[in-house]
Design an enzyme around this catalytic site. Structure first.
Site, PDB file in Angstrom:
ATOM      1  CB  SER A 155      -0.982  -0.006   1.170  1.00  0.00           C
ATOM      2  OG  SER A 155      -0.328  -0.250   2.388  1.00  0.00           O
ATOM      3  CG  HIS A 188      -3.978  -0.534  -2.222  1.00  0.00           C
ATOM      4  ND1 HIS A 188      -4.497   0.737  -2.112  1.00  0.00           N
ATOM      5  CD2 HIS A 188      -3.562  -0.882  -0.987  1.00  0.00           C
ATOM      6  CE1 HIS A 188      -4.372   1.138  -0.860  1.00  0.00           C
ATOM      7  NE2 HIS A 188      -3.818   0.184  -0.148  1.00  0.00           N
ATOM      8  CE  LYS A 211      -7.636   1.014   1.110  1.00  0.00           C
ATOM      9  NZ  LYS A 211      -6.878   0.081   1.925  1.00  0.00           N
TER      10      LYS A 211
HETATM   11  C1  LIG Z   1      -6.887  -0.139   3.404  1.00  0.00           C
HETATM   12  C2  LIG Z   1      -6.269  -1.457   3.685  1.00  0.00           C
HETATM   13  C3  LIG Z   1      -6.840  -2.323   4.615  1.00  0.00           C
HETATM   14  C4  LIG Z   1      -8.003  -1.922   5.484  1.00  0.00           C
HETATM   15  O1  LIG Z   1      -9.190  -1.925   4.779  1.00  0.00           O
HETATM   16  P1  LIG Z   1     -10.411  -1.055   5.334  1.00  0.00           P
HETATM   17  O2  LIG Z   1     -11.593  -1.593   4.626  1.00  0.00           O
HETATM   18  O3  LIG Z   1     -10.096   0.352   4.984  1.00  0.00           O
HETATM   19  O4  LIG Z   1     -10.469  -1.283   6.812  1.00  0.00           O
HETATM   20  C5  LIG Z   1      -6.297  -3.580   4.750  1.00  0.00           C
HETATM   21  N1  LIG Z   1      -5.214  -3.953   4.045  1.00  0.00           N
HETATM   22  C6  LIG Z   1      -4.612  -3.119   3.176  1.00  0.00           C
HETATM   23  C7  LIG Z   1      -3.413  -3.595   2.411  1.00  0.00           C
HETATM   24  C8  LIG Z   1      -5.116  -1.841   2.964  1.00  0.00           C
HETATM   25  O5  LIG Z   1      -4.528  -1.014   2.125  1.00  0.00           O
END
Ligand SMILES: *Cc1c(COP(=O)(O)O)cnc(C)c1O
Length: 386
Positions: free
Chosen positions: A181, A209, A239
């Protein structure tokens, strides 16, 4: 009135400020998008994870309106009581079919899904093997699970293999971000699967992502990983999917086990069913979203070409919408972020502890909702600041 415990907090806050590590929230008015009103200023935003521009898409908004008229706002109960709505169930079936795995379970957030999966699959007799750059939620999940927690250097499969050889744990779980990320690079999925097969481990891939973005929208899993019963795959849905939540797909028995054992699934109110209705529409958009993905890919190419000779910092090797510009020092990253904001361009400075010390960066994220002109403006501004 002051007391010692409070004074310690205040000293801690002051230290964060001195080290330029204090975090602030910005206030968003109106809808999330490539152009947004943030802290009262109209900006071109290069920091959302709304990679396909679905967060305020009219079709998703219409799905929300229709659903709210049918089912109200709150789920009213946990999934295992009476909170499991037909929309949740339909989404799980549609998601599993789309991603190409036998069954799915919908969690309220990705953070909770990671806590749920790791605690349910790796207990005291287990060992979690994790890439050092994994998302914070995976680190927390491993710690909460009570399993031994072994970390390997970023994508260092030789080190991972050594750790697997040495392990005496009964339940082994290899855990990796699929798209990292803060760096934007991609995990070597098939090589990880080779190791999982050789050492009888599960492979858990967090594709927060990649889902919606990579390949045909089904994310970064390879065909081999899709077909393997050892692979458990997570997509977060706040996302690229533009809504909220997270879905785990895996072998039916894994999903059955999670439903029985994953505490962050069981002991929480189900997410509002209207969100699942939006997710069903989002899935349709993602499935039909080649035009959006093509536009996103062309922005990535434009950004990398435009910044290849930049003096200010180095674009990290990434072919995903996460395009981090490595700066180094916290203060310099913050200064650049502020200078861009004065030009109406919102790019966050990412510092320790989110990334290793000395690797502060501007984390540029691109969206299909950007225009070619938006991207050109950021490229120009960065050159002007160099
Ligand atoms: C954003 C993210 C999460 C968390 O997801 P949410 O739905 O925002 O709680 C978990 N793992 C990764 C790699 C992320 O980028």
């Amino acid at each position: 009135m002051s007391f010692a415990a409070l004074t310690r907090l205040q000293q801690g806050l002051a230290a964060l400020k001195d080290d330029h590590l204090e975090r602030h929230r910005r206030i968003l008015d109106g809808a999330q998008g490539a152009h947004a009103t943030i802290d009262g200023q109209r900006v071109i935003s290069f920091c959302s994870n709304d990679y396909l521009g679905l967060a305020a898409d009219p079709a998703l908004v219409a799905a929300a309106h229709t659903a709210v008229d049918q089912c109200g706002v709150g789920a009213g109960a946990a999934h295992l009581i009476t909170g499991h709505h037909r929309f949740h169930d339909d989404f799980e079936a549609a998601f599993a079919r789309f991603v190409g795995k036998p069954a799915a379970l919908l969690f309220s957030t990705g953070y909770m899904a990671n806590l749920g999966v790791l605690t349910a699959l790796a207990g005291k007799k287990g060992e979690v093997f994790a890439d050092k750059l994994n998302h914070a939620s995976l680190v927390d999940a491993a710690q909460l699970s009570g399993a031994s927690f072994t970390r390997y250097r970023h994508n260092d499969l030789a080190q991972l293999e050594g750790q697997l050889v040495a392990s005496t744990a009964q339940d082994k779980l290899i855990v990796s971000d699929l798209v990292f990320s803060m760096d934007g690079d991609i995990a070597p999925v098939d090589a990880l699967l080779d190791l999982a097969e050789r050492y009888d481990a599960w492979l858990y891939l967090d594709d927060a992502h990649g889902f919606g973005v990579l390949g045909d929208g089904r994310g970064g899993m390879t065909e081999r990983a899709r077909a393997s019963d050892r692979v458990i795959y997570l997509a977060t849905l706040g996302k690229a999917a533009g809504v909220s939540g997270a879905a785990v797909v895996a072998h039916q028995s894994v999903i059955d086990w999670l439903m029985q054992k994953a505490r962050p699934y069981i002991y929480t109110t189900a997410s509002p069913p209207l969100l699942a209705a939006c997710l069903l529409e989002s899935l349709r958009q993602i499935e039909a979203g080649d035009v959006r993905r093509e536009r996103l890919r062309s922005h990535i190419t434009q950004m990398r070409a435009g910044l290849s000779d930049l003096k200010l910092g180095t674009l990290m090797p990434s072919y995903t919408p996460i395009q981090p510009l490595l700066i180094g020092a916290n203060e310099e990253a913050v200064r650049l972020s502020q200078a861009l904001l004065e030009r109406g361009l919102l790019v966050p400075a990412i510092r320790t502890p989110t990334v290793p010390a000395g690797t502060a960066r501007l984390r540029i994220t691109l969206s299909a909702a950007h225009s070619t002109d938006d991207v050109a403006r950021l490229i120009e501004a960065l050159h002007a600041l160099a």
